[in-house]
Design an enzyme around this catalytic site. Structure first.
Site, short mmCIF file in Angstrom:
data_model
loop_
_atom_site.label_atom_id
_atom_site.label_comp_id
_atom_site.label_asym_id
_atom_site.label_seq_id
_atom_site.Cartn_x
_atom_site.Cartn_y
_atom_site.Cartn_z
N PHE A 25 38.10 44.41 42.48
CA PHE A 25 36.88 43.90 42.60
C PHE A 25 36.23 44.57 41.33
CE2 PHE A 25 37.20 43.38 47.28
CZ PHE A 25 36.66 42.30 47.50
N ASP A 26 35.65 43.56 40.43
CA ASP A 26 34.63 43.92 39.42
C ASP A 26 33.62 44.61 40.03
OD1 ASP A 26 33.30 43.86 36.99
OD2 ASP A 26 32.21 42.14 37.73
N LEU A 27 32.66 45.34 39.44
CA LEU A 27 31.51 46.03 39.81
C LEU A 27 30.12 45.17 39.75
CD1 LEU A 27 30.08 48.22 41.64
CD2 LEU A 27 30.57 49.72 39.44
N ASP A 28 29.86 45.21 38.15
CA ASP A 28 28.73 44.69 38.06
C ASP A 28 28.75 43.21 37.96
OD1 ASP A 28 27.56 47.30 37.06
OD2 ASP A 28 28.33 47.00 35.14
N VAL A 44 38.77 39.83 41.71
CA VAL A 44 37.55 39.14 42.04
C VAL A 44 36.35 39.53 40.96
CG1 VAL A 44 35.72 38.83 43.98
CG2 VAL A 44 38.16 39.39 44.61
#
Length: 351
Positions: free
Chosen positions: A10-13, A167
């Site tokens: 997963f990307d965060l921002d 993602v």
């Protein structure tokens, strides 16, 4: 079903949290401290996601020295003046992470954010408990998103890329996934739009966090002969008439290929291609169940059938693919390289 995703990066921002306000405020602060002005704040949305060196250096055109100075100013605002917590978790994210964790998936953060900012956000919003590993960017060792992904795979000892999906909400997430050789899910609720993510080559698209869960158990395309009952059932479920569309003219009945889209063994989409075995092929019955529309599955079906037509055209020069009504779907087919003509669509392909 084969090749289910077991490792979800997963990307965060813009993917887990809406960090846009704090990031954009940080850019305003840094730009102003560097002697510049921000006339249109909406233009700062493009800086949510990419590495800071790319934003300040490549996009804003700062010199290497000024880029380093601007990054230091940005981080001062973000880490020390409250920017990191000008942020919120997207609705549905906690439920998504909880469900995936309960299914035994290995969840990994892969972000272009610094370790300090990432740790602060994950702890503040109580998200860290969901993740088996957190991979962050580093200006020297991991400056690019692809470096972060590779680092995550190495540290987690993941060697089979078919079980991994990234993602993210921006093109740098998708391009990095493609570079490393893993599939990707582009989320449309973040800071990238459908055109950006599609152009970057996202494997799937998700409008909501709940769509990510639908896509994690990998969609499989298989070539087969569907029964008339399958056709009727899927068409009705998708809101079409109960009568299957008949084959095209007799000249096209020599070659018929059906493709089914399956999720967990259940039929969720289908496509049919009819051809003369030479240069002309006709698309029929491109159907996807409503709850899976807009995720790129129709694109996968069409591209699969186009590839089949090209590989099985006997002229050795070019092939023409036409057919299926484009009414209300002009943009979909144009994005796939088709021309919209009065009675449908057409695509000429050099072989």
């Amino acid at each position: 079903m084969k090749n289910k995703y077991q490792y979800i990066l997963f990307d965060l921002d813009g993917t887990l949290t809406d960090s846009g306000p704090g990031i954009m405020n940080g850019f305003v602060y840094a730009i102003q401290q560097m002697g510049g002005q921000v006339v249109d704040r909406s233009q700062l949305r493009k800086f949510v996601g990419p590495p800071l060196k790319v934003s300040f250096g490549d996009i804003l055109g700062y010199s290497e020295e000024d880029t380093d100075r601007a990054i230091a100013l940005y981080r001062d605002y973000y880490n020390n003046m409250g920017g990191v917590l000008e942020n919120s978790v997207y609705p549905g994210i906690v439920e998504l992470l909880s469900d995936l964790k309960s299914e035994g998936k290995k969840l990994i953060v892969a972000t272009s954010k610094s370790a300090i900012g990432t740790d602060t956000v994950l702890k503040h919003f109580d998200l860290k408990k969901f993740f088996d590993f957190v991979a962050t960017a580093d200006d020297k060792e991991r400056p690019h998103k692809s470096d972060v992904i590779r680092y995550a795979l190495e540290q987690c000892e993941i060697t089979d890329s078919t079980h991994v999906v990234m993602v993210g909400d921006r093109e740098n997430d998708i391009l990095a996934a493609n570079e490393v050789g893993i599939d990707s899910i582009g989320v449309l609720y973040g800071y990238g739009d459908r055109e950006e993510l599609t152009s970057a080559g996202a494997t799937y698209l998700a409008e909501h966090p709940s769509d990510v869960k639908k896509l994690v158990n990998k969609i499989e395309l298989i070539d087969n002969i569907l029964t008339p009952e399958d056709f009727v059932r899927l068409r009705v479920a998708a809101g079409f008439a109960e009568i299957p569309v008949p084959h095209a003219g007799k000249a096209l009945q020599n070659g018929i290929i059906n493709v089914s889209a399956l999720k967990d063994g259940e039929l969720i989409g289908m496509g049919r291609l009819v051809g003369d075995g030479a240069m002309y092929w006709y698309l029929q019955e491109i159907v996807v169940l409503p709850e899976y529309q807009g995720m790129g599955i129709g694109t996968m079906i069409v591209n699969h059938l186009v590839d089949y037509a090209v590989k099985n055209s006997s002229t050795g020069k070019f092939t023409t693919i036409g057919g299926v009504s484009a009414k209300g779907k002009e943009g979909f087919y144009k994005n796939l390289g088709f021309d919209v003509i009065p009675n449908g669509i057409q695509k000429m392909i050099e072989i």
